[in-house]
Scaffold this motif. Structure first.
Motif, short mmCIF file in Angstrom:
data_model
loop_
_atom_site.label_atom_id
_atom_site.label_comp_id
_atom_site.label_asym_id
_atom_site.label_seq_id
_atom_site.Cartn_x
_atom_site.Cartn_y
_atom_site.Cartn_z
N HIS B 354 0.93 -1.28 0.20
CA HIS B 354 -0.01 -0.41 -0.47
C HIS B 354 0.25 0.95 -0.30
O HIS B 354 1.97 1.50 1.01
CB HIS B 354 -0.39 -0.18 1.25
N ARG B 355 0.94 2.11 -1.03
CA ARG B 355 1.84 2.90 -1.05
C ARG B 355 1.27 4.37 -1.09
O ARG B 355 1.88 5.37 -0.86
CB ARG B 355 2.38 2.89 -2.68
N VAL B 356 -0.41 4.32 -1.26
CA VAL B 356 -0.49 5.89 -0.95
C VAL B 356 -1.86 5.59 -0.32
O VAL B 356 -2.36 4.06 0.25
CB VAL B 356 -1.33 6.60 -2.02
N LYS B 385 4.69 5.01 5.03
CA LYS B 385 4.73 6.00 5.17
C LYS B 385 3.76 7.05 4.69
O LYS B 385 3.45 7.23 3.30
CB LYS B 385 6.51 6.58 5.12
N GLY B 386 2.89 8.07 5.11
CA GLY B 386 1.65 8.86 5.11
C GLY B 386 0.10 7.71 4.36
O GLY B 386 -0.59 8.35 3.67
N GLU B 414 4.49 -4.67 7.94
CA GLU B 414 5.25 -3.79 8.12
C GLU B 414 4.12 -2.54 8.07
O GLU B 414 3.67 -2.23 6.87
CB GLU B 414 6.19 -3.92 7.12
N ILE B 415 3.90 -1.68 9.27
CA ILE B 415 3.52 -0.23 8.80
C ILE B 415 3.65 0.75 9.50
O ILE B 415 4.39 0.47 10.67
CB ILE B 415 1.87 -1.35 9.66
N GLU B 416 3.70 1.51 8.83
CA GLU B 416 5.12 3.04 8.80
C GLU B 416 3.25 4.01 8.90
O GLU B 416 3.60 4.87 8.71
CB GLU B 416 5.61 2.65 7.53
N VAL B 420 -5.08 3.49 10.31
CA VAL B 420 -4.43 2.07 9.39
C VAL B 420 -5.49 0.95 10.48
O VAL B 420 -5.63 0.83 11.35
CB VAL B 420 -3.71 1.46 8.87
N ARG B 421 -6.45 0.34 9.04
CA ARG B 421 -6.88 -0.66 9.73
C ARG B 421 -5.96 -2.12 9.48
O ARG B 421 -6.19 -1.95 8.18
CB ARG B 421 -8.21 -1.35 9.75
N CYS B 422 -5.50 -2.38 9.87
CA CYS B 422 -4.76 -3.99 9.22
C CYS B 422 -5.32 -5.16 10.87
O CYS B 422 -4.84 -4.56 11.50
CB CYS B 422 -3.19 -4.08 9.26
#
Ligand SMILES: Nc1ncnc2c1ncn2[C@@H]1O[C@H](COP(=O)(O)OP(=O)(O)OP(=O)(O)O)[C@@H](O)[C@H]1O
Ligand SMILES: [Mg+2]
Lengths: 277, 483
Positions: B354-356, B385-386, B414-416, B420-422
């Motif tokens: 997920h880049r965006v 990130k972001g 890997e969550i930056e 978020v919901r993961c």
């Protein structure tokens, strides 16, 4: 048709004894009711007859008539028992997500057909057959496309059991508290359905807590099961007596008779001269 | 001989790989050199810990030199019987592209009648460009090929450090899709179009199942690369099938034990433009083969990529699927079903990046394992990130039908970003014995009851198939699995 002698059973892989020497004989054409307090072993008896692997038989015998010959029930796998006409309507029918009711019913029906040497039905044929049975039990057609028992209401699950009975026309049907959870009208419809399925060649064992269903399906014999034994048998008036007075008196009476029997037995076995030592 | 060496000689003997535009030859050469330099991974490498490549070595050591496919026009090798079975398999509803040994076979390919005329919709022929990759590379389509390859290469370079940092050996097999790029297909869906029928890429082997022939066939290595471009606002379906398959009987025990004779590398590269929808079904059912699939997808804003991967049978099968989400509002759904028996090993390695912000992914992978088989699942989810408001879910569910079967499921998140919901989860179960008993107490034999419950378990995944033909095929294969 069914002869149970001294049946003892426990929960498999444990020491928990549930049936402690149970005797029961059911003949063709008869209706038997089994009553008894919670936890006395009624469902266990029914599941053992169907062949549930949770229980281990530790003594006694069960014989059943197959093609006019008496056979040891415990020699047969659960599916064989079903094919030979043993049917259990569960107290708690199992939900099977992902298996449609129609697929399940057809598979079951066709196995029985195969066993009896009859032609299997294709899905279309079976659909018609099924619809007729649904009508017979005033059930909605939407039942058949849904997953087996999944999200069925309590009463719907019970009806689904009787639907299976109607489809398989068993010789020995054991209905475990089919009446519990049915509303007044459903009870009438289900009872009428069951009555229509009765013939002189099949037999019915009703496990119940209430007199109510016995008004619709009149029993020839009523038994009281307590702590894994039949402690009293009688005719339909026994059920009425229980409805009015409960089990206490019966249990007390049976304890007394048991005690007196046991003390008599122990006296008989004691050698003279040992008294009071 | 080691596998890479025998592949090197097979490769050197191929004229096809020596032809093509200069950029292509350079690309192949670079990828191959990299592969040789890196060497093959071993079970000491993390992503191959459970997946030993010993069967590849066994293939190289098998009698007869390793043949690079196609050795000759493979459809001529296809027995009349096999060709007929393939024809029978093909459904008229859809555009069927048939590949034998990785080579596009015009003679067996074709469109069903419904594809030509679709009332009220734009004609499939006008809106889809389909071309064999080999031909495409020799005409002006080569530019389109080049640009798709560049897009995917650039997107892959953007993968986060943990992936880039895997040992170089772990990427060696993936390099083959470039090193052997030649056969396959180029599919371009134009903008603003709803494809009325699926396009099927159906792969079969010329030497699959010729037990009658006394002489052992040579071991073979085949390669294919599919390039798929989905235009803006377009909805399309692709079905990818790898079959040996054309035999109706149950897979024999011998087959699941025998050394593989074929290895096949299948690269699929997908570039999705804004607001497009691609439903991508993939089935692998090739009992005696080694199969390495490598699917890469770039997903633009508002686009939806819905994948169904059915790994139903292979001696050793590994499928890498990498979805790179580059635009807001995009959604990726990866569903998978693995069935394995004998000593088969089926391995899925998924990466969702997920880049965006504001993107969603959902993964559900199920396995049903018999005998001594094994399934491996590694699922990496990256939230950069972001990339706020990301929702990413991953689930694996395994049904073990034998005490000797094994599953290795490894989620890695890997969550930056913070908003978020993961979630991820893994369950391993056996058949529910109350359900089994209920069915048996209605006269249904144990084996049928088992099959019914397994089909029910699999059904949740199979139902998501975009292509009814593929779903039916999968159900047939499953019936064989339960026999
Ligand atoms: N699988 C099992 N494991 C452990 N205990 C069990 C099991 N099955 C039954 N029992 C126990 O055996 C006893 C008899 O249970 P059973 O379900 O046969 O009673 P029942 O007469 O049907 O009661 P009810 O009227 O409440 O339905 C209970 O104490 C129950 O908890
Ligand atoms: Mg009970």
């Amino acid at each position: 048709m069914l002869v149970i002698k001294g049946l003892k059973a426990k929960v498999a892989d444990t020491d928990k004894e549930i049936l402690r020497g149970l005797d029961l004989t059911v003949k063709s054409g008869e209706v038997h009711a089994i009553m008894g307090p919670n936890g006395s072993g009624k469902s266990t008896l029914s599941k053992i007859l169907a062949g549930h692997p949770d229980y281990e038989v530790t003594g006694g015998s069960v014989e059943i008539d197959v093609n006019f010959r008496s056979k040891n029930l415990f020699d047969m796998a659960p599916e064989e028992r079903a094919r030979n006409g043993v049917f259990l309507a569960y107290q708690y029918p199992v939900e099977i997500p992902g298996v449609s009711n129609s697929e399940f019913l057809r598979a079951s029906f066709n196995e029985i057909c195969k066993h009896q040497g009859a032609d299997e039905m294709d899905p279309l044929e079976f659909d018609d057959f099924l619809k007729a049975k649904l009508k017979f039990l005033s059930m909605s057609e939407s039942f058949i496309s849904r997953a087996v028992n999944v999200d069925f209401s309590g009463g719907e699950k019970k009806r689904n059991e009787i639907l299976q009975m109607a489809i398989l026309s068993p010789r020995l049907a054991i209905l475990d508290e089919t009446d519990s959870g049915l509303d007044v009208d459903s009870l009438r419809i289900v009872s009428e359905g069951v009555n229509k399925l009765r013939t002189k060649d099949n037999a019915l064992v009703l496990i119940t807590h209430y007199q109510r269903i016995l008004n619709h399906i009149v029993p020839d014999h009523v038994h009281v099961l307590y702590k894994g034994r039949i402690i009293k048998s009688g005719d339909k008036t026994l059920a009425m007596q229980i409805e009015k007075h409960g089990y206490d008196a019966l249990i007390k009476e049976s304890k007394e008779s048991k005690e007196s029997r046991e003390s008599k037995e122990s006296k008989e076995f004691m050698a003279p001269g040992e008294h009071g030592n | 001989m080691a596998f890479l060496e025998s592949l090197a000689s097979a490769r050197a003997a191929s004229k096809a790989l020596a032809s093509g535009p200069g950029w292509l030859k350079a690309m192949r050469e670079k990828a191959w050199e990299q592969a040789i330099l890196s060497g093959l991974p071993t079970t000491r490498h993390e992503s191959f810990r459970y997946t030993s490549l010993r069967p590849l070595a066994a293939l190289a050591n098998a009698p007869g030199t390793l043949a690079y496919l196609p050795a000759q026009a493979p459809w001529e090798l296809l027995s009349e019987e096999a060709a007929n079975k393939l024809r029978d398999l093909l459904d008229p509803a859809g555009l069927n592209l048939v590949f034998v040994d990785g080579v596009f076979v015009h003679e067996l390919s074709g469109a069903g009648p419904d594809v030509q005329v679709v009332p009220g919709a734009r004609d499939m022929n006008q809106c889809v460009h389909v071309e064999g990759l080999r031909e495409a590379l020799q005409n002006h389509s080569a530019e389109a090929v080049k640009s798709l390859l560049e897009t995917i290469a650039k997107a892959r370079q953007g993968l986060p450090v943990p992936v880039a940092h895997v040992a170089k050996q772990e990427r060696t097999l993936e390099l083959f899709e470039d090193a052997f790029l030649n056969e396959g297909v180029l599919i371009h869906f134009s903008d603003d179009f709803v494809a009325p029928a699926p396009i099927r890429l159906i792969h079969a082997h010329s030497q699959a199942h010729s037990p009658a022939s006394a002489q052992q066939p040579r071991p073979t290595a085949g390669f294919t690369r599919h390039l798929i471009h989905v235009g803006q606002n377009t909805t399309a379906r692709i079905s990818e099938c790898y079959l040996d398959a054309i035999h109706p009987q149950a897979i024999t025990e011998a087959e699941t034990k025998a050394n593989a004779r074929n290895v096949f590398f299948a690269g699929t590269t997908i570039v999705m433009e804004k607001n497009s929808i691609l439903r991508h079904d993939r089935i692998l059912s090739s009992a005696s083969d080694l199969h390495f699939g490598n699917t890469n997808v770039v997903v633009a804003a508002g686009a939806r990529y819905l994948s169904l991967a059915l790994n139903l049978s292979a001696n050793l099968g590994r499928h890498n699927i990498t979805a790179m989400i580059e635009g807001e509002g995009a959604e990726v759904v990866l569903d998978g079903l693995t069935t394995a028996q004998g000593e088969q090993l089926l391995d899925t390695q998924s990466i969702v990046d997920h880049r965006v912000p504001h993107t969603t992914s959902r993964q559900l992978y199920k396995s049903i394992l018999k005998d001594k088989s094994r399934s491996v699942f590694s699922g990496k989810i990256f939230v950069r990130k972001g990339a706020q408001k990301t929702a990413a879910f991953q689930q694996t569910k395994t049904l073990l039908l034998s005490n000797d079967a094994e599953v290795d499921a490894k989620p890695q998140l890997e969550i930056e970003a913070d908003d978020v919901r993961c979630s991820h989860g893994a369950t391993v179960t056996q058949l529910n014995h109350d359900e089994m008993f209920y069915l048996r107490s209605r006269g249904i034999p144990e084996s049928t009851a088992e099959a019914m419950l397994c089909q029910a378990f699999a059904g949740e995944i199979l139902r998501t198939a975009a292509d009814p033909w593929l779903e039916a095929l999968a159900r047939k294969e499953l019936t064989r699995f339960f026999q």
